[in-house]
Design a protein around this motif. Structure first.
Motif, PDB file in Angstrom:
ATOM      1  N   GLN A 190       0.953  -1.117   0.128  1.00 39.83           N
ATOM      2  CA  GLN A 190       0.016   0.071  -0.053  1.00 39.83           C
ATOM      3  C   GLN A 190       1.049   1.216   0.110  1.00 39.83           C
ATOM      4  O   GLN A 190       0.528   2.167  -0.419  1.00 39.83           O
ATOM      5  CB  GLN A 190      -1.195  -0.050   1.087  1.00 39.83           C
ATOM      6  N   GLU A 195       3.181   3.878  -1.442  1.00 41.52           N
ATOM      7  CA  GLU A 195       3.913   4.304  -2.486  1.00 41.52           C
ATOM      8  C   GLU A 195       5.092   3.840  -2.866  1.00 41.52           C
ATOM      9  O   GLU A 195       5.368   3.408  -4.031  1.00 41.52           O
ATOM     10  CB  GLU A 195       3.408   5.817  -2.743  1.00 41.52           C
ATOM     11  N   ARG A 197       5.143   0.083  -3.688  1.00 43.62           N
ATOM     12  CA  ARG A 197       3.832  -0.423  -4.544  1.00 43.62           C
ATOM     13  C   ARG A 197       4.705  -1.214  -5.508  1.00 43.62           C
ATOM     14  O   ARG A 197       3.941  -2.228  -5.852  1.00 43.62           O
ATOM     15  CB  ARG A 197       3.357   0.737  -5.115  1.00 43.62           C
TER      16      ARG A 197
END
Ligand SMILES: Nc1ncnc2c1ncn2[C@@H]1O[C@H](COP(=O)(O)OP(=O)(O)OP(=O)(O)O)[C@@H](O)[C@H]1O
Ligand SMILES: [Mg+2]
Lengths: 279, 435
Positions: free
Chosen positions: B50, B52, B55
């Motif tokens: 989750q 960034e 990811r």
């Protein structure tokens, strides 16, 4: 022994679209031929097809060098067999110096059995020969260190092509608009380079051009006109004069069927410089 | 019912930390800094898909509890390792070598003109003020995550390279870091160039024997003070069983210059945060990335060019080639603060994809608060150009030889930017041998 490059009934399609519709042409070593024709008539298509570009599909006809069928060979095999194409739009290969590229090329042509990774031509011999050729062509020694066609002016690109021709000493050379974009001096220098190679190595030359200019230096005995995907006229130097003064209208009138095909090709949208990206 | 432990806790537990501290003879401020870092390490969440930042980088296959803090303070072995290290050996450069988190060979020879090349733990004892002034002043300020905290709590070995004011060192200085299968390296590299100094620093990480999974969680801090000039080459060449997490940051003073080359060749998974801070007006940085991945390697670089002063320039060029099922992720950010007027910043990432199953992601980013700046970015990803191949074939060069030339040529412009010849040629060869 004089070698013969023979093109018979050649049909070539690009992306399923027929471009060449039956080309016949025979070149012998030592001969100079000129091929003329309007924009989009298929001149570059012929040269790419001869060299084996994968996008140019031979749908019918044959190309032989002496008795060897070229059409099934990879481009590098054709080059080793003695065919050379000076590109209308030489490709940029960033980061690969002209000298290094040429050393690989020459090593493969001179030792056709060479496998990848095997020794290249000794650096010292290669450099010496390259230097001499560059001097003859009037290019700076620095030229060999520059990245292939990267940032080259139009004239430099064409000289680089002729430098490669001189180093590779082919039996047959196709010069696809080597004169376009060159000033008169450059045309002369490049032409003299071609003539030297031809004289030394009995190279048969096919000069593709729109202009009489280059043909005053590289003098053709045979002149052919490509129109609508086939060769519609064969003649001598007088044909060059005729085209220079009168254009292609008379060709069009004399060969209505070819004219129709030519118009069709003309109508097709043509992505600029597709096959030999100048980027 | 037992609580399932977070994977972060297992091998690097309270108890392990206490044992670790007990075994070290360090100044109190350093112990304190470790305790703070350990507290952060415990508090920070384990990266998840989750986030960034994570990811595109899946570390579910990584088990921190399979590792434990490096114990060795000194490991003795004289054998050389590393391609770059060996190339530089011929030039007899000064070097310091670490293996498996311990010092293998101290500064050899000792540097002239008051410059220091020293094992960092030793430096903390012998030059406490100097180390205290610079250690963890840079990397921590950047994006902190669980690996940065782990590193700051448990670091051992590492190197201090210090060049006093006005001193110019011609010859490169080398830090060689070796890691065996199953071992852990949490080394910290601290490079400080005082005003007007000039130096060349080369760091190489290479695997030693053993095919078991290994771990590097490192930190690199660079200070280039006013008018100083640093040429930095950093090559990560682990084997493909090594997990690599690194936080790297350079801060440039007024009119300082940095030419920073990053070679990313090895690692199973590498996740690197690399940041240059243009802190003094007129400072200028160039960042050169040379990446080549094969097999199932995953390299993720998050770069940041932080312009905090006027008239600063930064130019980042990352080039990667990918084979097999490997993947490269580059996420770049140019940030210009209000004070960064007349910034000239550039970032570019070009990738050459050599197989159907390889994948490259380039995510450039700009965050600009000043109004008189020039910031540009670019990214490309593609296969080897068929027209180039045909052109070479037409000149008697078969396809595979053509591809080799073209791929080597692809890296030429970034290699040309490297100021250390031995490093340039070693990387050139390393890239060629990967093709
Ligand atoms: N790669 C390609 N893809 C699609 N169409 C092509 C491609 N190459 C050539 N053509 C088409 O084939 C026809 C002949 O083009 P070609 O380039 O051979 O002409 P040319 O005689 O060399 O023209 P010019 O004198 O302008 O160089 C044109 O209609 C062109 O649109
Ligand atoms: Mg053409």
């Amino acid at each position: 022994m004089s070698r013969v490059l023979k093109i018979e009934g050649l049909h070539v399609s690009v992306e399923g679209k027929p471009i060449l519709r039956g080309v016949d042409l025979t070149l012998r070593q030592g001969e100079v031929h000129a091929l003329m024709g309007p924009n989009g008539s298929g001149k570059s298509t012929l040269s790419y097809a001869l060299m084996g570009h994968p996008r140019y599909e031979i749908t019918a006809g044959t190309v032989t060098l002496d008795s060897q069928d070229l059409t099934e060979l990879e481009p590098e095999e054709r080059a080793k067999a003695g065919l050379f194409l000076a590109f209308q739009y030489p490709t940029v290969i960033p980061g690969v110096s002209l000298g290094n590229f040429l050393r690989h090329a020459v090593s493969n042509v001179r030792r056709p059995d060479r496998k990848e990774g095997e020794d290249l031509l000794p650096m010292r011999d290669f450099r010496k020969e390259l230097r001499a050729q560059m001097d003859e062509l009037g290019v700076d020694q620095e030229f060999a260190r520059r990245y292939l066609n990267d940032g080259f002016s139009g004239g430099e690109k064409k000289r680089a092509e002729i430098l490669q021709l001189a180093m590779l000493r082919p039996a047959f050379a196709i010069l696809d608009e080597t004169d376009s974009g060159l000033d008169i001096d450059a045309v002369r220098i490049v032409s003299e380079g071609v003539n030297r190679v031809a004289a030394r190595h009995q190279t048969g030359v096919l000069v593709i051009t729109h202009y009489e200019r280059i043909l005053t230096y590289i003098k053709p005995e045979f002149v052919h006109v490509l129109f609508g995907g086939r060769i519609v006229e064969h003649g001598g130097p007088e044909l060059v004069k005729l085209l220079e003064s009168q254009g292609y209208d008379w060709v069009r009138e004399k060969h209505p069927e070819a004219a129709q095909d030519e118009d069709e090709m003309e109508a097709a949208v043509r992505p600029p410089q597709v096959a030999g990206k100048a980027s | 019912m037992e609580l399932v432990q977070s994977p972060a806790a297992a091998g690097f537990t309270e108890a392990a930390f206490a044992r670790f501290l007990k075994g070290r003879d360090e100044p109190a401020w350093l112990t304190q800094s470790r305790r703070e870092a350990f507290a952060r390490f415990q508090a920070l969440p384990w990266p998840s898909a989750q986030d960034e930042e994570w990811r595109r980088t899946d570390i579910r296959g990584f088990r921190l509890d399979a590792f434990s803090p490096p114990a060795a303070e000194r490991t003795g072995s004289e054998a050389r390792f590393g391609i770059l290290s060996q190339a530089l050996d011929a030039q007899g450069v000064a070097r310091v070598e670490h293996r498996d988190g311990g010092l293998a060979r101290g500064s050899d020879p000792v540097l002239p003109k008051g410059a220091i090349l020293l094992d960092l733990a030793q430096a903390a004892r012998e030059h406490p003020d100097l180390v205290k002034r610079h250690l963890f002043t840079q990397t921590i300020a950047g994006g902190d995550d669980v690996f940065a905290a782990l590193h700051a709590a448990f670091w051992t070995s590492g190197t201090l390279f210090y060049v006093p004011r006005g001193v110019e060192l011609e010859a490169p200085v080398l830090s060689a870091i070796g890691l065996s299968g199953g071992a852990v390296d949490l080394s910290h590299t601290l490079v400080v160039l005082e005003e007007g100094a000039r130096a060349v620093f080369v760091r190489e990480m290479a695997s030693l024997a053993g095919a078991d999974a290994a771990l590097h969680a490192g930190g690199l801090e660079i200070t280039v003070a006013a008018g100083a000039r640093l040429e930095m080459v950093d090559v990560q060449n682990w084997n493909q069983a090594t997990w690599h997490f690194s936080h790297e940051r350079a801060v440039l003073g007024r009119d300082a210059t940095l030419n920073w080359t990053v070679g990313g060749l090895g690692g199973r998974l590498a996740r690197v945060n690399q940041e240059v801070v243009l802190d003094g007006s007129g400072s200028s940085a160039r960042v050169n990335g040379v990446l080549f991945t094969t097999g199932r390697q995953h390299l993720a670089y998050s770069t940041r060019q932080d312009h905090r002063a006027p008239h600063t320039t930064s130019d980042l060029l990352y080039k990667g080639a990918l084979k097999d099922r490997s993947r490269i992720v580059w996420k770049g950010m140019i940030r210009v603060e209000k004070a960064g007027q007349r910034t000239d910043a550039y970032q570019r990432n070009d990738n050459l994809i050599l197989s159907d199953r390889a994948r490259a992601d380039s995510i450039p980013g700009l965050e600009i608060e000043a109004n008189d700046v020039r910031c540009t970015h670019g990214a490309t990803a593609g296969r080897v150009d068929e027209d180039m191949i045909f052109y070479a074939q037409a000149r008697a060069i078969p396809r595979s030889e053509a591809v080799r030339l073209i791929v080597q040529g692809f890296f030429a412009n970034v290699l040309d930017r490297i100021g250390v010849e031995a490093a340039r040629e070693t990387l050139r060869d390393a890239v060629a041998s990967q093709i």
